[in-house]
Design a protein around this motif. Structure first.
Motif, PDB file in Angstrom:
ATOM      1  N   VAL A 106       0.853  -1.193   0.000  1.00 57.87           N
ATOM      2  CA  VAL A 106       0.000   0.000   0.000  1.00 57.87           C
ATOM      3  C   VAL A 106       0.885   1.238   0.000  1.00 57.87           C
ATOM      4  O   VAL A 106       1.870   1.310   0.743  1.00 57.87           O
ATOM      5  N   ARG A 107       0.496   2.179  -0.822  1.00 61.07           N
ATOM      6  CA  ARG A 107       1.221   3.445  -0.851  1.00 61.07           C
ATOM      7  C   ARG A 107       0.235   4.577  -1.098  1.00 61.07           C
ATOM      8  O   ARG A 107      -0.701   4.425  -1.904  1.00 61.07           O
ATOM      9  N   SER A 108       0.435   5.694  -0.411  1.00 59.13           N
ATOM     10  CA  SER A 108      -0.485   6.820  -0.528  1.00 59.13           C
ATOM     11  C   SER A 108       0.297   8.121  -0.501  1.00 59.13           C
ATOM     12  O   SER A 108       1.286   8.256   0.222  1.00 59.13           O
ATOM     13  N   ARG A 109      -0.167   9.053  -1.275  1.00 60.34           N
ATOM     14  CA  ARG A 109       0.380  10.406  -1.210  1.00 60.34           C
ATOM     15  C   ARG A 109      -0.371  11.211  -0.167  1.00 60.34           C
ATOM     16  O   ARG A 109      -1.574  11.037   0.006  1.00 60.34           O
ATOM     17  N   VAL A 110       0.344  12.085   0.506  1.00 59.49           N
ATOM     18  CA  VAL A 110      -0.250  12.938   1.537  1.00 59.49           C
ATOM     19  C   VAL A 110       0.283  14.348   1.331  1.00 59.49           C
ATOM     20  O   VAL A 110       1.453  14.543   1.005  1.00 59.49           O
ATOM     21  N   SER A 111      -0.591  15.324   1.520  1.00 58.65           N
ATOM     22  CA  SER A 111      -0.187  16.719   1.386  1.00 58.65           C
ATOM     23  C   SER A 111       0.998  17.022   2.307  1.00 58.65           C
ATOM     24  O   SER A 111       1.050  16.546   3.445  1.00 58.65           O
ATOM     25  N   PRO A 112       1.959  17.803   1.843  1.00 58.56           N
ATOM     26  CA  PRO A 112       3.099  18.148   2.719  1.00 58.56           C
ATOM     27  C   PRO A 112       2.695  18.956   3.939  1.00 58.56           C
ATOM     28  O   PRO A 112       3.468  19.048   4.889  1.00 58.56           O
ATOM     29  N   TRP A 113       1.493  19.541   3.941  1.00 55.42           N
ATOM     30  CA  TRP A 113       1.037  20.302   5.103  1.00 55.42           C
ATOM     31  C   TRP A 113       0.384  19.411   6.139  1.00 55.42           C
ATOM     32  O   TRP A 113      -0.027  19.899   7.189  1.00 55.42           O
ATOM     33  N   LEU A 114       0.266  18.115   5.866  1.00 52.73           N
ATOM     34  CA  LEU A 114      -0.184  17.142   6.862  1.00 52.73           C
ATOM     35  C   LEU A 114       1.031  16.308   7.248  1.00 52.73           C
ATOM     36  O   LEU A 114       1.426  15.397   6.518  1.00 52.73           O
ATOM     37  N   ASP A 158       4.389   8.527   2.436  1.00 54.23           N
ATOM     38  CA  ASP A 158       4.724   8.431   1.023  1.00 54.23           C
ATOM     39  C   ASP A 158       5.470   7.142   0.696  1.00 54.23           C
ATOM     40  O   ASP A 158       5.656   6.828  -0.475  1.00 54.23           O
ATOM     41  N   ARG A 159       5.883   6.371   1.685  1.00 52.94           N
ATOM     42  CA  ARG A 159       6.616   5.134   1.453  1.00 52.94           C
ATOM     43  C   ARG A 159       5.660   3.958   1.354  1.00 52.94           C
ATOM     44  O   ARG A 159       4.549   4.006   1.870  1.00 52.94           O
ATOM     45  N   PRO A 160       6.080   2.875   0.696  1.00 52.80           N
ATOM     46  CA  PRO A 160       5.193   1.701   0.629  1.00 52.80           C
ATOM     47  C   PRO A 160       5.165   0.941   1.951  1.00 52.80           C
ATOM     48  O   PRO A 160       6.178   0.812   2.629  1.00 52.80           O
ATOM     49  N   PHE A 161       3.987   0.427   2.303  1.00 52.03           N
ATOM     50  CA  PHE A 161       3.802  -0.398   3.496  1.00 52.03           C
ATOM     51  C   PHE A 161       3.244  -1.754   3.058  1.00 52.03           C
ATOM     52  O   PHE A 161       2.513  -1.843   2.066  1.00 52.03           O
ATOM     53  N   VAL A 162       3.593  -2.788   3.795  1.00 53.35           N
ATOM     54  CA  VAL A 162       3.200  -4.143   3.409  1.00 53.35           C
ATOM     55  C   VAL A 162       2.465  -4.818   4.552  1.00 53.35           C
ATOM     56  O   VAL A 162       2.700  -4.530   5.728  1.00 53.35           O
ATOM     57  N   THR A 163       1.544  -5.706   4.186  1.00 54.60           N
ATOM     58  CA  THR A 163       0.823  -6.517   5.150  1.00 54.60           C
ATOM     59  C   THR A 163       0.197  -7.685   4.408  1.00 54.60           C
ATOM     60  O   THR A 163       0.315  -7.797   3.178  1.00 54.60           O
ATOM     61  N   ALA A 164      -0.475  -8.562   5.133  1.00 54.59           N
ATOM     62  CA  ALA A 164      -1.250  -9.664   4.559  1.00 54.59           C
ATOM     63  C   ALA A 164      -2.703  -9.478   4.943  1.00 54.59           C
ATOM     64  O   ALA A 164      -3.014  -9.052   6.052  1.00 54.59           O
ATOM     65  N   PRO A 186      -5.109  17.198   0.478  1.00 54.34           N
ATOM     66  CA  PRO A 186      -5.485  15.858   0.020  1.00 54.34           C
ATOM     67  C   PRO A 186      -4.717  14.761   0.757  1.00 54.34           C
ATOM     68  O   PRO A 186      -3.532  14.889   1.040  1.00 54.34           O
ATOM     69  N   VAL A 187      -5.447  13.705   1.064  1.00 56.80           N
ATOM     70  CA  VAL A 187      -4.846  12.434   1.480  1.00 56.80           C
ATOM     71  C   VAL A 187      -5.137  11.471   0.338  1.00 56.80           C
ATOM     72  O   VAL A 187      -6.268  11.055   0.132  1.00 56.80           O
ATOM     73  N   GLY A 188      -4.112  11.096  -0.394  1.00 56.57           N
ATOM     74  CA  GLY A 188      -4.285  10.299  -1.585  1.00 56.57           C
ATOM     75  C   GLY A 188      -3.807  11.086  -2.801  1.00 56.57           C
ATOM     76  O   GLY A 188      -3.352  12.229  -2.663  1.00 56.57           O
ATOM     77  N   PRO A 189      -3.898  10.491  -3.988  1.00 53.54           N
ATOM     78  CA  PRO A 189      -4.462   9.175  -4.262  1.00 53.54           C
ATOM     79  C   PRO A 189      -3.644   8.052  -3.638  1.00 53.54           C
ATOM     80  O   PRO A 189      -2.449   8.194  -3.416  1.00 53.54           O
ATOM     81  N   ALA A 190      -4.311   6.944  -3.368  1.00 55.43           N
ATOM     82  CA  ALA A 190      -3.676   5.774  -2.772  1.00 55.43           C
ATOM     83  C   ALA A 190      -3.828   4.596  -3.719  1.00 55.43           C
ATOM     84  O   ALA A 190      -4.789   4.511  -4.492  1.00 55.43           O
ATOM     85  N   GLY A 191      -2.876   3.696  -3.643  1.00 66.49           N
ATOM     86  CA  GLY A 191      -2.911   2.510  -4.494  1.00 66.49           C
ATOM     87  C   GLY A 191      -2.417   1.285  -3.754  1.00 66.49           C
ATOM     88  O   GLY A 191      -1.719   1.391  -2.740  1.00 66.49           O
ATOM     89  N   ALA A 192      -2.818   0.132  -4.246  1.00 66.90           N
ATOM     90  CA  ALA A 192      -2.412  -1.138  -3.636  1.00 66.90           C
ATOM     91  C   ALA A 192      -2.199  -2.174  -4.729  1.00 66.90           C
ATOM     92  O   ALA A 192      -2.933  -2.210  -5.728  1.00 66.90           O
ATOM     93  N   ARG A 193      -1.192  -3.020  -4.516  1.00 68.05           N
ATOM     94  CA  ARG A 193      -0.946  -4.187  -5.364  1.00 68.05           C
ATOM     95  C   ARG A 193      -0.869  -5.406  -4.461  1.00 68.05           C
ATOM     96  O   ARG A 193      -0.329  -5.342  -3.354  1.00 68.05           O
ATOM     97  N   VAL A 194      -1.399  -6.522  -4.964  1.00 66.57           N
ATOM     98  CA  VAL A 194      -1.567  -7.720  -4.148  1.00 66.57           C
ATOM     99  C   VAL A 194      -0.851  -8.879  -4.819  1.00 66.57           C
ATOM    100  O   VAL A 194      -0.934  -9.050  -6.043  1.00 66.57           O
ATOM    101  N   ALA A 195      -0.174  -9.667  -4.013  1.00 67.65           N
ATOM    102  CA  ALA A 195       0.430 -10.935  -4.462  1.00 67.65           C
ATOM    103  C   ALA A 195      -0.243 -12.079  -3.727  1.00 67.65           C
ATOM    104  O   ALA A 195      -0.457 -12.018  -2.510  1.00 67.65           O
TER     105      ALA A 195
END
Length: 485
Positions: A106-114, A158-164, A186-195
């Protein structure tokens, strides 16, 4: 902050949006080479060696995914958020499939003011702090180090995080930090990739639209105890010059039909042998028009607790002035002096204050070569009895001309200088320092000319900023006025 349980998929569908990984390619290639070599060379040991790869791949692919993950962003339910307050949000990933997600990135962009200080996953209500992908787990929530001044450093979100994520559950990436500046961030856009399938299949990136967090400006302390120049409403806290039912004593006069008996001054009546009553001045409200000059910007915003730009000072001072006068029962309206000419109708009460805060979130600088005076001050848009508080950096000559025109029209105008005091001349850039000093001198001359036109110019300094100038304006309001409208 855990989202609702994702419903299970009931009917299998083709695995659209899923692709094989390199691990699947290597496993198939290795098993195939070993089997072919074993058959051609007649070596049973190669066939036995290929069996684990073939059986393991077949076992992992026995249940293939049929649905893509669901991703959404939710905002914390902490009530109205003000500069410097705690902000919370969550990026949720749901598993609607019939198979478990072995790995979710999971990775999401966050406004620099947050400024996000803490991030961790919550699975079915249990929060588990997770380090960003590519780091060594330490069992603690990553902090990401101190951000540069103003809160504009790179956030750990802004960094990727991992979980199951097991089937039918939701994992929430909890984000917590502080709001460093007013606005819609803005919080986001956010994205996820699954294995899944033991890492043999991977989904395409699933993206979600950002959610904008509303951060209201922090109200600076402000208090103005002086009377308004001309109070015109029916009720309020200001003493007008009109006689009526109020609390301010205006004198003693002879009793007239319609006077209330409780107003009789018996001491004066007995002495004069004729009924006299105590005359009072009516309590009336006033209309305050706050005009925001958005033609130019200067300075650099450092967020809450840091340096303030022209726009920061303008928005925070507007919120403080509106809160003060609305608390006293006055009517407050807002105007933008710019090409957009946005306006907020005059009203009073708590509801108007919340509307003012919401209106201020959309204030932006709009440089333009167009003269907006006639567009902003249309017919019947500005009451002749209103007090006009103009928040301006006086960086544009049109702003000074606007103030002079309002003064010549007989309006009660107060100019608040919002230019930052920490502006410095550029160094080692040729004639830039000399030009800066000449510009300062020219600006001081312009301010002096405005004062000669009867426009008081004061610098915003929080509490008591307008007391002295309001006292002068109230005194001028009682003097004979010369000039047309």
């Amino acid at each position: 902050m855990t989202g609702p349980t994702v419903p299970m998929a009931t009917e299998p569908e083709p695995a659209a949006g899923w692709a094989p990984t390199r691990a699947l390619g290597r496993a198939v290639l290795l098993a195939g080479l070993l089997l072919v070599a074993g058959v051609l060379l007649g070596r049973v040991d190669l066939i036995v060696l290929a069996a684990p790869f073939a059986l393991g791949t077949a076992y992992a692919l026995r249940r293939r995914p049929t649905a893509l993950p669901q991703v959404w962003i939710s905002e914390g339910e902490d009530g109205p958020l003000v500069e410097g307050g705690d902000v919370t949000a969550a990026v949720s990933v749901g598993n609607p499939d019939t198979v478990d997600y072995d790995l979710v990135v999971v990775r999401s962009r966050v406004s620099p003011w947050l400024r996000i200080d803490r991030a961790g996953f919550a699975l079915d209500g249990a929060v588990t702090d997770m380090p960003p992908a590519g780091t060594t787990p330490t069992g603690t929530t990553p902090t990401g180090g101190a951000a540069p001044a103003g809160g504009r450093g790179r956030s750990i979100a802004d960094r990727p995080f991992v979980t199951a994520v097991p089937t039918g559950t939701v994992a929430d990436l909890e984000l917590a930090g502080h709001a460093m500046r007013w606005g819609r961030h803005p919080v986001g856009p956010a994205g996820a990739r699954v294995a899944t399938a033991g890492g043999l299949l991977v989904s395409r990136a699933v993206l979600t639209e950002p959610v904008r967090v509303r951060v209201y400006p922090r109200t600076e302390p402000f208090e103005a105890v002086e009377a308004m120049p001309r109070a015109a409403g029916l009720v309020g806290a200001h003493h007008s010059r009109r006689p009526g039912e109020g609390g301010e004593l205006a004198g003693v006069r002879i009793f007239a039909p319609g006077d209330r008996l409780r107003r009789i001054d018996w001491r004066v009546s007995l002495r004069a042998r004729q009924l006299h009553v105590a005359a009072t001045l009516s309590d009336r409200d006033a209309e305050v028009v706050v005009l925001l000059d958005v033609l130019a910007e200067a300075g650099r915003s450092g967020g809450v607790g840091g340096a303030a730009s022209v726009l920061d000072t303008t928005v925070r001072a507007t919120a403080a002035i509106a809160e003060h006068y609305l608390h006293r029962g006055d009517r407050v309206s807002l105007l933008e002096y710019g090409p957009a000419a946005r306006r907020l109708r005059p009203a009073a009460g708590r509801r108007q204050y919340l509307t003012v805060l919401e209106w201020l979130l959309d204030v932006h600088v709009h440089p333009s070569s167009h003269e907006p005076y006639d567009q902003v001050f249309g017919p019947q848009l500005l009451s002749s009895d209103a007090l006009v508080v103009v928040l301006t950096p006086l960086l544009d000559e049109r702003s000074a001309q606007m103030l002079a025109r309002l003064a010549r029209a007989g309006r009660f105008v107060v100019a608040v200088d919002t230019l930052p005091t920490n502006l410095t001349a550029p160094k080692n850039q040729g004639w830039a320092e000399v030009a800066y000093r000449l510009w300062r001198l020219d600006r001081d001359v312009m301010i002096g000319q405005l004062r000669e036109h009867g426009v008081p110019v004061v610098r915003w300094a929080g509490a008591g900023s307008l007391d002295q100038v309001l006292r002068d304006v109230a005194r001028l309001a009682t003097a004979p006025r010369v000039g047309g409208r």
